[in-house]
Design an enzyme around this catalytic site. Structure first.
Site: not given
Length: 143
Positions: A36-37
């Site tokens: 996600s990051e």
């Protein structure tokens, strides 16, 4: 997980397992946060000056003892340590821990829960979706 993100994460598998064991977290959760990051890009650099696989800002990196935020091992160990601290701070509530990882613990405390920020709400949803995928993958690998 097949595809670019899965291939990138595979490259860091041993570090992710080390971080999971050191901090008592599920490796699937660490993978979900990394996906996600940074989508598994060790050179990711956000417009908010977050850096590396787990998108650490300088103050968080320093607080977690990360000497080189661009070193994948340092970044993953530091990001995992911070995630564990957020889980402890919010009594194991994963959504609040993820909200604090994204928006900061002060924002979560100020709003008495997940802040009403679209970015943070989408972030939590994205991590949870990745988490389900990685957990399913783990179960398939165990069979």
């Amino acid at each position: 997980m097949k595809g670019k993100i899965g291939d990138r994460l595979e490259h860091y598998e041993s570090i992710i397992i080390e971080a999971a064991e050191r901090h008592g977290l599920d490796s699937s959760l660490i993978k979900a946060v990394i996906a996600s990051e940074s989508a598994g890009n060790a050179n990711a650099h956000s417009n908010k000056n977050a850096k590396g696989l787990m998108q650490l800002i300088d103050s968080t990196a320093t607080a977690m003892g990360v000497s080189d935020v661009w070193n994948p091992r340092d970044n993953i160990l530091g990001g995992t340590k911070y995630l564990k601290q957020m889980l402890q701070k919010f009594d194991g509530d994963l959504k609040l821990a993820l909200a604090s990882y994204n928006a900061g613990p002060g924002a979560v405390e100020k709003h008495g829960g997940v802040p009403p920020y679209k970015e943070t709400q989408k972030y939590i949803e994205r991590v949870m979706n990745y988490l389900r995928v990685f957990e399913q993958q783990e179960h398939l690998n165990d069979d």
